[in-house]
Write an enzyme that holds these catalytic residues in place. Structure first.
Site, short mmCIF file in Angstrom:
data_model
loop_
_atom_site.label_atom_id
_atom_site.label_comp_id
_atom_site.label_asym_id
_atom_site.label_seq_id
_atom_site.Cartn_x
_atom_site.Cartn_y
_atom_site.Cartn_z
N CYS A 144 -5.46 20.36 -20.59
CA CYS A 144 -6.36 19.66 -19.67
C CYS A 144 -6.36 20.34 -18.30
CB CYS A 144 -5.96 18.20 -19.55
SG CYS A 144 -7.03 17.29 -18.45
N CYS A 147 -6.76 17.99 -15.38
CA CYS A 147 -5.56 17.21 -14.99
C CYS A 147 -4.54 18.08 -14.27
CB CYS A 147 -4.83 16.66 -16.21
SG CYS A 147 -5.84 16.13 -17.54
N ASP A 148 -4.32 19.30 -14.78
CA ASP A 148 -3.17 20.08 -14.33
C ASP A 148 -3.53 21.32 -13.51
OD1 ASP A 148 -1.56 18.30 -15.73
OD2 ASP A 148 -1.75 19.44 -17.59
#
Ligand code: NAP
Length: 323
Positions: A144, A147-148
């Site tokens: 992701c 997300c990261d």
């Protein structure tokens, strides 16, 4: 809600299909319960759109909208009518008779006349031991980018993205904002991504492509240091030094909790046997969104099937349901 409840319609999931189903069911006075799920690193209430940056292809948003904003608005619209929400996970179901029964992670048992399964799909991994080890330890491997990707670790580094679809292009473009260089690893010499996403990726100077390559291994002890690539045409292996790896190779439908009680297609998506209907192999159980759609997989089509499922559930109840 008590630890035990008896409902007319329960919707499992919290992406566009689930919230659209809830809006329609609530406006039909069915007082739906949405079991939205508990957050984890790879699946959060709101579903895959929570991992998306700009959504530019959902009609009604001429300037685009972020995935999380869109999902919070969908949720708010469902709550404006008579929708109740449980932030719990469904652990198992019993569809052997009526009423249909669900059990959640808190031990709650919910009985319902109809159920809409809208649990979406979860990110796929390549399936390498070191990929999993470094993903779980926060060693620079992730499924992701949204997300990261903004973590300091990836800034001004060379990072790799695996995949040739829209997700891979979106991740590559997103990572180009932070990284020194983004290398897209694709197993063929042609992308699956839409033309517009391809063009954007080709135009971005920081993005380059490794065609006909697969990742054979992920190297590095604490943190990723390189990936081992295999050329699909020549079989030749080579190492590519990278400090981040984002896997964007598609999604697997979330059906495990069904324990085989609903028929699936050979590829794991829920079977909806009648064309243009969302009914499943179990009377009273309907499926909507990415958990049943292996073809379109769009937010707008998920919302559409969520609407269809709610209308079918309403009609099913009106015609006597299990009687
Ligand atoms: P996808 O379209 O299924 O693409 C998956 C990609 O991963 C394909 O290029 C596939 O290669 C590759 N792949 C699959 N398994 C692999 C493996 N084991 N090893 C290496 N490569 C592998 O999935 P997606 O990109 O997640 O997109 C899903 C849907 O969401 C699509 O309908 C897409 O249009 C939509 N979406 C839209 C947007 C947007 O419009 N902004 C953003 C994200 C997603 P092959 O091509 O060789 O099969």
């Amino acid at each position: 809600m008590s630890e035990y409840s008896k409902e007319q319609i329960v919707i499992i999931g919290s992406g566009p299909a689930a919230w659209t189903g809830a809006i329609y069911a609530a406006r039909a006075n069915l007082s739906p319960v949405v079991i939205e799920g508990v957050g984890s690193r790879t699946m959060i209430p709101g579903g895959q759109l929570m991992f998306t940056t700009e959504v530019e292809n959902y009609p009604g948003f001429p300037d685009g909208v972020t995935g999380p904003k869109m999902m919070s608005d969908f949720r708010a619209q469902a709550l404006r009518f008579d929708t109740r929400v449980l932030t719990e996970d469904v652990m198992s179901v019993n569809f052997s008779g009526f009423p249909l029964t669900l059990s959640t992670n808190t031990g709650r048992v919910v009985e319902s006349g109809t159920i809409i399964i809208a649990t979406g799909a979860n990110a796929q991994w390549i399936g390498l031991e070191n990929e999993q080890r470094l993903a779980q330890s926060g060693g620079g491997v992730s499924a992701c980018a949204v997300c990261d990707g903004a973590l300091p670790h990836f800034r001004d580094r060379i990072i790799a993205i695996v995949g040739g679809g829209d997700s891979a292009m979106e991740d590559a473009l997103y990572m180009a904002k932070f990284a020194k260089q983004v290398v897209v690893i694709h197993r063929r010499d042609e992308l699956r991504a839409s033309k517009i996403m391809q063009e954007r990726a080709f135009e971005e100077d920081k993005i380059r492509f490794e065609w006909n390559k697969v990742v054979k291994d992920v190297l590095g002890e604490e943190v990723i240091s390189a990936i081992l690539l295999r050329d699909m045409l020549t079989g030749e292996e080579s190492e590519l030094e990278v400090e981040g790896l984002f896997v964007a190779i598609g999604h697997t439908p979330n059906t495990e909790f069904l324990g085989g009680q609903v028929d699936l297609k050979p590829n794991g998506f829920i079977k909806t046997p009648t064309p243009w209907r969302t009914e499943t192999s179990v009377p009273g159980v309907f499926a909507a969104g990415d958990v049943m759609d292996d073809y379109y997989k769009q937010a707008v089509t998920a919302a559409g099937t969520g609407c269809m499922a709610a209308l079918e559930a309403e009609r099913w109840l009106a015609h006597g349901g299990s009687k």
